[in-house]
Design a protein around this motif. Sequence first.
Motif, PDB file in Angstrom:
ATOM      1  N   CYS A  46       0.843  -1.202   0.000  1.00 41.30           N
ATOM      2  CA  CYS A  46       0.000   0.000   0.000  1.00 41.30           C
ATOM      3  C   CYS A  46       0.873   1.245   0.000  1.00 41.30           C
ATOM      4  CB  CYS A  46      -0.894   0.026   1.233  1.00 41.30           C
ATOM      5  SG  CYS A  46      -1.903  -1.439   1.416  1.00 41.30           S
ATOM      6  N   ILE A  47       0.485   2.232  -0.795  1.00 42.13           N
ATOM      7  CA  ILE A  47       1.186   3.510  -0.861  1.00 42.13           C
ATOM      8  C   ILE A  47       0.374   4.533  -0.082  1.00 42.13           C
ATOM      9  CG2 ILE A  47       2.008   5.325  -2.413  1.00 42.13           C
ATOM     10  CD1 ILE A  47       2.093   3.197  -4.602  1.00 42.13           C
ATOM     11  N   ASN A  86       7.485  -5.022   6.404  1.00 43.28           N
ATOM     12  CA  ASN A  86       8.235  -4.022   5.656  1.00 43.28           C
ATOM     13  C   ASN A  86       7.530  -2.667   5.601  1.00 43.28           C
ATOM     14  OD1 ASN A  86      10.487  -3.248   4.273  1.00 43.28           O
ATOM     15  ND2 ASN A  86       9.767  -3.950   2.286  1.00 43.28           N
ATOM     16  N   GLU A  87       7.173  -2.123   6.763  1.00 41.02           N
ATOM     17  CA  GLU A  87       6.568  -0.797   6.811  1.00 41.02           C
ATOM     18  C   GLU A  87       7.669   0.248   6.951  1.00 41.02           C
ATOM     19  OE1 GLU A  87       3.344   1.737   9.440  1.00 41.02           O
ATOM     20  OE2 GLU A  87       3.830  -0.302   9.997  1.00 41.02           O
ATOM     21  N   TYR A  88       7.594   1.295   6.123  1.00 43.75           N
ATOM     22  CA  TYR A  88       8.611   2.343   6.173  1.00 43.75           C
ATOM     23  C   TYR A  88       8.081   3.616   5.525  1.00 43.75           C
ATOM     24  CZ  TYR A  88       9.469   1.071   1.290  1.00 43.75           C
ATOM     25  OH  TYR A  88       9.323   0.807  -0.043  1.00 43.75           O
ATOM     26  N   ILE A  89       8.807   4.693   5.714  1.00 49.82           N
ATOM     27  CA  ILE A  89       8.498   5.963   5.053  1.00 49.82           C
ATOM     28  C   ILE A  89       9.601   6.197   4.032  1.00 49.82           C
ATOM     29  CG2 ILE A  89       8.231   8.454   5.359  1.00 49.82           C
ATOM     30  CD1 ILE A  89       7.083   7.834   8.145  1.00 49.82           C
ATOM     31  N   ILE A  96       4.780   3.535   3.294  1.00 47.05           N
ATOM     32  CA  ILE A  96       4.609   2.316   2.506  1.00 47.05           C
ATOM     33  C   ILE A  96       4.364   1.173   3.486  1.00 47.05           C
ATOM     34  CG2 ILE A  96       5.657   0.769   0.811  1.00 47.05           C
ATOM     35  CD1 ILE A  96       5.310   3.622  -0.248  1.00 47.05           C
ATOM     36  N   LEU A  97       3.366   0.355   3.190  1.00 46.07           N
ATOM     37  CA  LEU A  97       2.991  -0.746   4.073  1.00 46.07           C
ATOM     38  C   LEU A  97       2.730  -1.990   3.241  1.00 46.07           C
ATOM     39  CD1 LEU A  97       2.022  -1.871   6.842  1.00 46.07           C
ATOM     40  CD2 LEU A  97      -0.242  -0.951   6.278  1.00 46.07           C
TER      41      LEU A  97
END
Length: 190
Positions: A46-47, A86-89, A96-97
Motif C-alpha cells: 500500500c502507498i 516491511n513498513e517504512y516511510i 509504505i505498508l
Amino acid sequence: MNKQTITTSQPIITWPNNEYVVIQGFAELCVYEDINQMFMKGYITCIDAGELSNLIVGGEIISFDLISAHDKGDASYRFVIYAKDNEYIDDRGVRILKLLFISEEALLAKSKRISNRWDAPVSDILKSVLEYIPVSSNKQIIYDISASTYDGYIAPNITCEEVLKNVLPLAFDDEGYPFVLFENADGFNL
C-alpha cells in the motif's frame, strides 16, 4: 513467460464489525497459486498507508476482483490478513505498508482439529478432510482421482493441515504418480 494485462477492482479491507476501508493506492498486488503449496497466499504493498497501519491487527478480510484479458473472466478473491511486513516511510515522506494475506480456508485448516480413524483409500481420506474445511461459496473442490495406495489413517487430534500433509505423500495413482493438492481461483484441486 507470456505477459498479460490484468486489471483489478479497488481492494477492500473489512473488519469483523463490518467497517471497511477501500485501499486507494497500491504499488503491488501479488497472489500466488502454486502447485507445490496447498493454499493460496499473497501480499499487497500500500502507498500512502496513513492510519491504515494502526488499524491492521491481523484477521481482517481483504477482497478484490482480478480481470484478465486471457482468462475465462473475473476472479473474485477473499483472503485473511495475517501480518504486516516491511513498513517504512520513503524518501518522499510517503508511508509504505506491505500486508501479507492467506486464503480463509488455510486459516481454518491450520486451526480446525480432527480426531478420526479412516479405513479407506487415501483418496477418500483426502476428500473427507477437504470437506471438513468450509470452502468459500465461490470455490469448489475439484477431484481428479482415479485410485490410490495405502488404506487407513488415524488422526490423533491434529489439525486438518497436518492430516493433509501426512496423508498426501502416501497417495499415488495407478501409474505411480503422486497426488498433489493445491488451491487456485477455482477452488481446491486434488
